[in-house]
Design a protein around this motif. Structure first.
Motif, PDB file in Angstrom:
ATOM      1  N   ARG A  95       0.836  -1.202   0.000  1.00  0.00           N
ATOM      2  CA  ARG A  95       0.000   0.000   0.000  1.00  0.00           C
ATOM      3  C   ARG A  95       0.873   1.255   0.000  1.00  0.00           C
ATOM      4  N   PHE A  96       0.447   2.227  -0.827  1.00  0.00           N
ATOM      5  CA  PHE A  96       1.154   3.492  -0.972  1.00  0.00           C
ATOM      6  C   PHE A  96       0.165   4.631  -0.771  1.00  0.00           C
ATOM      7  N   PRO A  97       0.611   5.769  -0.212  1.00  0.00           N
ATOM      8  CA  PRO A  97      -0.284   6.919  -0.146  1.00  0.00           C
ATOM      9  C   PRO A  97      -0.761   7.271  -1.557  1.00  0.00           C
ATOM     10  N   SER A  98      -2.007   7.613  -1.666  1.00  0.00           N
ATOM     11  CA  SER A  98      -2.598   7.903  -2.970  1.00  0.00           C
ATOM     12  C   SER A  98      -2.022   9.193  -3.552  1.00  0.00           C
ATOM     13  N   THR A  99      -1.844   9.174  -4.870  1.00  0.00           N
ATOM     14  CA  THR A  99      -1.429  10.368  -5.614  1.00  0.00           C
ATOM     15  C   THR A  99      -2.268  10.410  -6.885  1.00  0.00           C
ATOM     16  N   PRO A 100      -2.359  11.573  -7.531  1.00  0.00           N
ATOM     17  CA  PRO A 100      -3.082  11.629  -8.808  1.00  0.00           C
ATOM     18  C   PRO A 100      -2.502  10.654  -9.838  1.00  0.00           C
TER      19      PRO A 100
END
Length: 149
Positions: A95-100
């Protein structure tokens, strides 16, 4: 290996190959999961599609804000077990922090049946935009879990 023992077996398998699965890159983790499927047979599963892989990607909110994930899951269907109790999954989730950029990758999954070679499976996953975007990264969270569905 019995499906119920797959989580511990997978973690030990990776450690035996010099990979700390909870602190590795996506590429290293996926390599270990594919090698685990190739090298460690599941006991007591259905002959046809009793041991298959699924690749999943997308941005999801599990209650703590949106995160982009890539996941490789090994699904087992145990032979001779009532249908509702026969299916379980060993999942390796990054899991990764969301980005555009991640959100633009969309979401989806791809099941690979037992008739497909692991080489073809690995090649397809390695070329997928979701995997390419994060393959050399270390995730904010790495989750290994086995659950009955």
């Amino acid at each position: 290996m019995k499906p119920a023992d797959s989580e511990a077996a997978f973690i030990a398998f990776a450690m035996d190959h010099g990979v700390d699965i909870l602190h590795c890159t996506v590429r290293e983790g996926f390599e270990q999961m594919i090698a685990f499927k190739r090298d460690v047979a599941a006991e007591g599963v259905e002959a046809d599609d009793g041991d298959v892989l699924m690749y999943q990607w997308g941005t999801f909110d599990w209650g703590d804000g949106p995160h982009f994930l890539v996941e490789l899951t090994r699904q087992f269907v145990e032979a001779g077990v009532p249908e509702d109790d026969a299916i379980s999954q060993l999942s390796l989730t990054f899991r990764f922090p969301s980005t555009p950029q991640y959100e633009n990758l969309g979401e989806g999954n791809r099941w690979f049946d037992q008739g497909e070679s692991l080489q073809e499976t690995e090649a397809e996953v390695r070329s997928h935009p979701g995997f390419v975007a994060v393959n050399s990264e270390r995730a904010a969270d790495v989750i290994v879990r086995h659950d009955y569905v």
